[in-house]
Design a protein around this motif. Structure first.
Motif, PDB file in Angstrom:
ATOM      1  N   ALA A  39       0.833  -1.207   0.000  1.00 16.72           N
ATOM      2  CA  ALA A  39       0.000   0.000   0.000  1.00 16.72           C
ATOM      3  C   ALA A  39       0.867   1.256   0.000  1.00 16.72           C
ATOM      4  O   ALA A  39       0.600   2.203  -0.741  1.00 16.72           O
ATOM      5  CB  ALA A  39      -0.938  -0.020   1.206  1.00 16.72           C
ATOM      6  N   GLN A  40       1.922   1.265   0.805  1.00 15.96           N
ATOM      7  CA  GLN A  40       2.824   2.417   0.833  1.00 15.96           C
ATOM      8  C   GLN A  40       3.509   2.607  -0.518  1.00 15.96           C
ATOM      9  O   GLN A  40       3.668   3.740  -0.987  1.00 15.96           O
ATOM     10  CB  GLN A  40       3.877   2.235   1.925  1.00 15.96           C
ATOM     11  N   ASN A  41       3.904   1.499  -1.152  1.00 15.47           N
ATOM     12  CA  ASN A  41       4.542   1.585  -2.466  1.00 15.47           C
ATOM     13  C   ASN A  41       3.601   2.154  -3.517  1.00 15.47           C
ATOM     14  O   ASN A  41       4.014   2.937  -4.378  1.00 15.47           O
ATOM     15  CB  ASN A  41       5.053   0.216  -2.914  1.00 15.47           C
ATOM     16  N   ARG A  42       2.324   1.746  -3.476  1.00 22.47           N
ATOM     17  CA  ARG A  42       1.343   2.276  -4.429  1.00 22.47           C
ATOM     18  C   ARG A  42       1.239   3.798  -4.287  1.00 22.47           C
ATOM     19  O   ARG A  42       1.269   4.531  -5.277  1.00 22.47           O
ATOM     20  CB  ARG A  42      -0.032   1.644  -4.218  1.00 22.47           C
ATOM     21  N   LEU A  43       1.125   4.277  -3.059  1.00 19.61           N
ATOM     22  CA  LEU A  43       1.014   5.721  -2.835  1.00 19.61           C
ATOM     23  C   LEU A  43       2.305   6.441  -3.230  1.00 19.61           C
ATOM     24  O   LEU A  43       2.251   7.522  -3.831  1.00 19.61           O
ATOM     25  CB  LEU A  43       0.661   6.003  -1.376  1.00 19.61           C
ATOM     26  N   ALA A  44       3.452   5.847  -2.937  1.00 28.77           N
ATOM     27  CA  ALA A  44       4.736   6.456  -3.306  1.00 28.77           C
ATOM     28  C   ALA A  44       4.888   6.557  -4.825  1.00 28.77           C
ATOM     29  O   ALA A  44       5.411   7.555  -5.334  1.00 28.77           O
ATOM     30  CB  ALA A  44       5.883   5.649  -2.706  1.00 28.77           C
ATOM     31  N   GLU A  45       4.425   5.538  -5.550  1.00 27.33           N
ATOM     32  CA  GLU A  45       4.479   5.588  -7.012  1.00 27.33           C
ATOM     33  C   GLU A  45       3.650   6.748  -7.553  1.00 27.33           C
ATOM     34  O   GLU A  45       4.081   7.453  -8.466  1.00 27.33           O
ATOM     35  CB  GLU A  45       3.973   4.277  -7.611  1.00 27.33           C
ATOM     36  N   HIS A  46       2.455   6.934  -7.007  1.00 29.29           N
ATOM     37  CA  HIS A  46       1.605   8.046  -7.461  1.00 29.29           C
ATOM     38  C   HIS A  46       2.267   9.389  -7.182  1.00 29.29           C
ATOM     39  O   HIS A  46       2.244  10.283  -8.028  1.00 29.29           O
ATOM     40  CB  HIS A  46       0.231   7.982  -6.792  1.00 29.29           C
ATOM     41  N   ARG A  47       2.868   9.524  -5.994  1.00 32.27           N
ATOM     42  CA  ARG A  47       3.546  10.781  -5.663  1.00 32.27           C
ATOM     43  C   ARG A  47       4.732  11.019  -6.591  1.00 32.27           C
ATOM     44  O   ARG A  47       4.944  12.134  -7.067  1.00 32.27           O
ATOM     45  CB  ARG A  47       4.014  10.771  -4.209  1.00 32.27           C
ATOM     46  N   ALA A  48       5.519   9.971  -6.847  1.00 36.66           N
ATOM     47  CA  ALA A  48       6.711  10.106  -7.691  1.00 36.66           C
ATOM     48  C   ALA A  48       6.357  10.504  -9.120  1.00 36.66           C
ATOM     49  O   ALA A  48       7.099  11.245  -9.762  1.00 36.66           O
ATOM     50  CB  ALA A  48       7.506   8.802  -7.689  1.00 36.66           C
ATOM     51  N   ARG A  49       5.221  10.008  -9.623  1.00 39.15           N
ATOM     52  CA  ARG A  49       4.795  10.333 -10.992  1.00 39.15           C
ATOM     53  C   ARG A  49       3.917  11.579 -11.047  1.00 39.15           C
ATOM     54  O   ARG A  49       3.474  11.964 -12.127  1.00 39.15           O
ATOM     55  CB  ARG A  49       4.027   9.149 -11.579  1.00 39.15           C
ATOM     56  N   SER A  50       3.636  12.176  -9.896  1.00 35.85           N
ATOM     57  CA  SER A  50       2.719  13.331  -9.812  1.00 35.85           C
ATOM     58  C   SER A  50       1.377  12.991 -10.449  1.00 35.85           C
ATOM     59  O   SER A  50       0.793  13.795 -11.181  1.00 35.85           O
ATOM     60  CB  SER A  50       3.331  14.565 -10.481  1.00 35.85           C
ATOM     61  N   ASP A  51       0.888  11.784 -10.160  1.00 34.18           N
ATOM     62  CA  ASP A  51      -0.404  11.347 -10.694  1.00 34.18           C
ATOM     63  C   ASP A  51      -1.545  12.202 -10.161  1.00 34.18           C
ATOM     64  O   ASP A  51      -1.514  12.665  -9.021  1.00 34.18           O
ATOM     65  CB  ASP A  51      -0.700   9.890 -10.303  1.00 34.18           C
ATOM     66  N   PHE A  52      -2.538  12.395 -10.996  1.00 32.95           N
ATOM     67  CA  PHE A  52      -3.815  12.978 -10.593  1.00 32.95           C
ATOM     68  C   PHE A  52      -4.870  12.133 -11.303  1.00 32.95           C
ATOM     69  O   PHE A  52      -5.349  12.461 -12.382  1.00 32.95           O
ATOM     70  CB  PHE A  52      -3.916  14.453 -10.987  1.00 32.95           C
TER      71      PHE A  52
END
Length: 88
Positions: free
Chosen positions: A15-28
């Protein structure tokens, strides 16, 4: 007890990795449901993400649930975070 604690710890890392990936890619992400499979320490887990709008259009709420493979009824880990729309 130790086995269940290990499973929950691995699920939390996913779960932490999923959120970190979104932050790293600046996903919206668009609002909706997303799901997939992740492997951690040789074990397969299913993750489900629910993206919801907020009263502020520049933010989205994301809930990540991680389940043991084959068991979608009881989440081993649940995390919630917010996404911010990147400036153009």
């Amino acid at each position: 007890g130790a086995s269940e604690l290990r499973e929950r710890m691995l699920a939390e890392w996913i779960a932490q990795n999923r959120l970190a990936e979104h932050r790293a890619r600046s996903d919206f992400l668009e609002t909706g449901n997303y799901e997939g499979v992740a492997t951690q320490a040789g074990h397969e887990y299913r993750w489900k993400e629910t993206v919801k709008s907020t009263p502020n259009a520049l933010f989205r709420r994301i809930d990540v649930n991680v389940y043991a493979s084959g068991n979608d009824e009881h989440a081993l880990a649940t995390l919630r975070s917010f996404m911010v729309k990147p400036l153009q």
